[in-house]
Write a protein that holds these residues in place. Sequence first.
Motif, PDB file in Angstrom:
ATOM      1  N   ILE A  58      11.183  34.242  43.994  1.00 31.69           N
ATOM      2  CA  ILE A  58      11.146  34.835  42.656  1.00 31.69           C
ATOM      3  C   ILE A  58      12.558  35.321  42.393  1.00 31.69           C
ATOM      4  O   ILE A  58      12.989  36.327  42.970  1.00 31.69           O
ATOM      5  N   GLY A  59      13.303  34.591  41.552  1.00 38.09           N
ATOM      6  CA  GLY A  59      14.737  34.814  41.512  1.00 38.09           C
ATOM      7  C   GLY A  59      15.291  34.503  42.897  1.00 38.09           C
ATOM      8  O   GLY A  59      14.941  33.500  43.510  1.00 38.09           O
ATOM      9  N   ALA A  60      16.152  35.396  43.407  1.00 34.72           N
ATOM     10  CA  ALA A  60      16.662  35.235  44.767  1.00 34.72           C
ATOM     11  C   ALA A  60      15.804  35.965  45.792  1.00 34.72           C
ATOM     12  O   ALA A  60      16.093  35.908  46.986  1.00 34.72           O
ATOM     13  N   TRP A  61      14.732  36.656  45.338  1.00 33.45           N
ATOM     14  CA  TRP A  61      13.831  37.320  46.278  1.00 33.45           C
ATOM     15  C   TRP A  61      13.085  36.255  47.086  1.00 33.45           C
ATOM     16  O   TRP A  61      12.389  35.417  46.515  1.00 33.45           O
ATOM     17  N   CYS A  62      13.219  36.288  48.410  1.00 31.60           N
ATOM     18  CA  CYS A  62      12.651  35.222  49.230  1.00 31.60           C
ATOM     19  C   CYS A  62      11.667  35.725  50.286  1.00 31.60           C
ATOM     20  O   CYS A  62      11.102  34.918  51.029  1.00 31.60           O
ATOM     21  N   VAL A 276       3.443  50.315  41.535  1.00 28.89           N
ATOM     22  CA  VAL A 276       3.791  48.911  41.698  1.00 28.89           C
ATOM     23  C   VAL A 276       5.287  48.796  41.940  1.00 28.89           C
ATOM     24  O   VAL A 276       6.056  49.723  41.662  1.00 28.89           O
ATOM     25  N   VAL A 277       5.701  47.648  42.449  1.00 31.66           N
ATOM     26  CA  VAL A 277       7.120  47.318  42.583  1.00 31.66           C
ATOM     27  C   VAL A 277       7.377  46.076  41.754  1.00 31.66           C
ATOM     28  O   VAL A 277       6.718  45.042  41.934  1.00 31.66           O
ATOM     29  N   LEU A 278       8.322  46.185  40.815  1.00 31.94           N
ATOM     30  CA  LEU A 278       8.671  45.080  39.926  1.00 31.94           C
ATOM     31  C   LEU A 278       9.957  44.428  40.421  1.00 31.94           C
ATOM     32  O   LEU A 278      10.979  45.098  40.585  1.00 31.94           O
ATOM     33  N   LEU A 279       9.886  43.116  40.665  1.00 35.00           N
ATOM     34  CA  LEU A 279      11.028  42.331  41.123  1.00 35.00           C
ATOM     35  C   LEU A 279      11.373  41.290  40.073  1.00 35.00           C
ATOM     36  O   LEU A 279      10.487  40.801  39.368  1.00 35.00           O
ATOM     37  N   GLY A 280      12.640  40.915  39.993  1.00 37.17           N
ATOM     38  CA  GLY A 280      13.007  39.891  39.031  1.00 37.17           C
ATOM     39  C   GLY A 280      14.372  39.312  39.307  1.00 37.17           C
ATOM     40  O   GLY A 280      15.182  39.858  40.068  1.00 37.17           O
ATOM     41  N   GLY A 281      14.632  38.183  38.667  1.00 37.72           N
ATOM     42  CA  GLY A 281      15.925  37.520  38.745  1.00 37.72           C
ATOM     43  C   GLY A 281      15.828  36.141  38.117  1.00 37.72           C
ATOM     44  O   GLY A 281      14.728  35.597  37.978  1.00 37.72           O
ATOM     45  N   PRO A 282      16.954  35.562  37.722  1.00 40.96           N
ATOM     46  CA  PRO A 282      16.921  34.192  37.201  1.00 40.96           C
ATOM     47  C   PRO A 282      16.536  33.224  38.306  1.00 40.96           C
ATOM     48  O   PRO A 282      16.821  33.472  39.485  1.00 40.96           O
ATOM     49  N   PRO A 283      15.846  32.124  37.970  1.00 40.50           N
ATOM     50  CA  PRO A 283      15.522  31.133  39.004  1.00 40.50           C
ATOM     51  C   PRO A 283      16.750  30.812  39.844  1.00 40.50           C
ATOM     52  O   PRO A 283      17.858  30.641  39.320  1.00 40.50           O
ATOM     53  N   PHE A 284      16.558  30.730  41.155  1.00 40.19           N
ATOM     54  CA  PHE A 284      17.682  30.711  42.086  1.00 40.19           C
ATOM     55  C   PHE A 284      18.588  29.495  41.911  1.00 40.19           C
ATOM     56  O   PHE A 284      19.794  29.586  42.079  1.00 40.19           O
ATOM     57  N   GLY A 285      18.030  28.349  41.600  1.00 41.93           N
ATOM     58  CA  GLY A 285      18.852  27.187  41.293  1.00 41.93           C
ATOM     59  C   GLY A 285      19.434  26.475  42.488  1.00 41.93           C
ATOM     60  O   GLY A 285      20.239  25.558  42.332  1.00 41.93           O
ATOM     61  N   GLU A 286      19.072  26.872  43.701  1.00 37.90           N
ATOM     62  CA  GLU A 286      19.548  26.224  44.915  1.00 37.90           C
ATOM     63  C   GLU A 286      18.370  26.052  45.867  1.00 37.90           C
ATOM     64  O   GLU A 286      17.385  26.771  45.773  1.00 37.90           O
ATOM     65  N   GLN A 287      18.520  25.108  46.778  1.00 40.01           N
ATOM     66  CA  GLN A 287      17.542  24.959  47.847  1.00 40.01           C
ATOM     67  C   GLN A 287      18.056  25.668  49.096  1.00 40.01           C
ATOM     68  O   GLN A 287      19.242  25.617  49.418  1.00 40.01           O
ATOM     69  N   ILE A 288      17.156  26.349  49.797  1.00 41.04           N
ATOM     70  CA  ILE A 288      17.490  27.031  51.038  1.00 41.04           C
ATOM     71  C   ILE A 288      16.449  26.676  52.086  1.00 41.04           C
ATOM     72  O   ILE A 288      15.329  26.288  51.757  1.00 41.04           O
ATOM     73  N   VAL A 289      16.822  26.815  53.334  1.00 40.67           N
ATOM     74  CA  VAL A 289      15.893  26.650  54.434  1.00 40.67           C
ATOM     75  C   VAL A 289      15.747  28.000  55.117  1.00 40.67           C
ATOM     76  O   VAL A 289      16.744  28.613  55.520  1.00 40.67           O
ATOM     77  N   MET A 290      14.515  28.495  55.226  1.00 42.50           N
ATOM     78  CA  MET A 290      14.227  29.754  55.902  1.00 42.50           C
ATOM     79  C   MET A 290      13.455  29.484  57.185  1.00 42.50           C
ATOM     80  O   MET A 290      12.496  28.709  57.181  1.00 42.50           O
ATOM     81  N   TRP A 291      13.884  30.138  58.264  1.00 44.31           N
ATOM     82  CA  TRP A 291      13.135  30.113  59.531  1.00 44.31           C
ATOM     83  C   TRP A 291      13.448  31.393  60.274  1.00 44.31           C
ATOM     84  O   TRP A 291      14.612  31.763  60.416  1.00 44.31           O
TER      85      TRP A 291
END
Length: 343
Positions: A58-62, A276-291
């Motif tokens: 969600i945005g850069a929230w991962c 509540v906690v409200l999170l936001g950001g513009p769509p990240f626009g990049e692909q990432i790999v998380m592990w």
Amino acid sequence: MSNTETHPAELLCGAEAQERPGAPEPRVEVLTPREVPLGGPRAMTVRRTLPQRSRTLIGAWCFADHYGPDDVAGTGGMVVPPHPHTGLQTVSWLFTGEFEHRDSLGTHAFVRPGEVNLMTGGRGISHSEVSTARATVVHGVQLWVALPAEHRDAPRDFQHHVPRPVPLRGSPGGAADGPSADGPSEVGEARVFLGTLAGDTSPVTTFTPLLGAELTLRPHASTTLEIDPAFEHGLLVDLGDVRMAGTPLRRADLGYLAPGHTTLTVANTSGAPARVVLLGGPPFGEQIVMWWNFVGRTHEDIVQAREDWMTGDRFGTIEGYDGDPLPAPELPHTTLKPRGNAH
């Protein structure tokens, strides 16, 4: 906080992964949590809503973990030994309790309710988090932010901020669609720890535009917030029965709203306070790999980060933690297959 899963999945995340050709997004997508034990004999459990198969950013929230309230006497509290991070920022936000934070930048700080701690991992940092003897109950959220490619090797950093409470205005009654005919009343408050909302702006530095705020609402109250239409938003419910843009959310649910909206109505439909906690950001626009605790761009990035944690000095050392670091999980013997959002 560490992702202590023994078999963490590799995720391919980003704008391309989130496209859903031929199927319009629902106005509010409800993401339900899964329970993940943090480990140890009493294993405090967290509720994780990001990442998951249906939506990984969600945005850069991962990454989003919601935990507590947990009685430290019963669970042993939060004890997360030294562990590494790459390519991300960690955001710690507490409702109740206290943690001691140590990192390889040399930081020794405390995480307390209403105070945000943001740590930048960049090329590599290690840290530990341990609930203190003063913490009888622990309750909060742990969030990660993916760094964009141009800043993925950013230097280690640590920021602390105490946001002021900002009044929220809206309808004090049972209406879920805006202020009453008598005009808006004060119905709760916001604490903006990242970005801008309700007339307040956080001074904390991030590498992409972000929003992070705690909102509290009185019983049966609603508020309509002005939001950035370029942002996608997520609403994580901690307490209460809440409606996000008319869609009901249960405790620990994360509601998702796509970009294109200038306002967002949040309503508490219960007879008790809501938080509540409200999170936001513009769509990240990049692909990432998380592990595990790493964010990279390729499988090879992850393999190298794991090897460096187990054998090298890339992540630095932590002074003052009495115990061994957290070992990395074993990588599969075959190449990890990326996973994206369901189409």
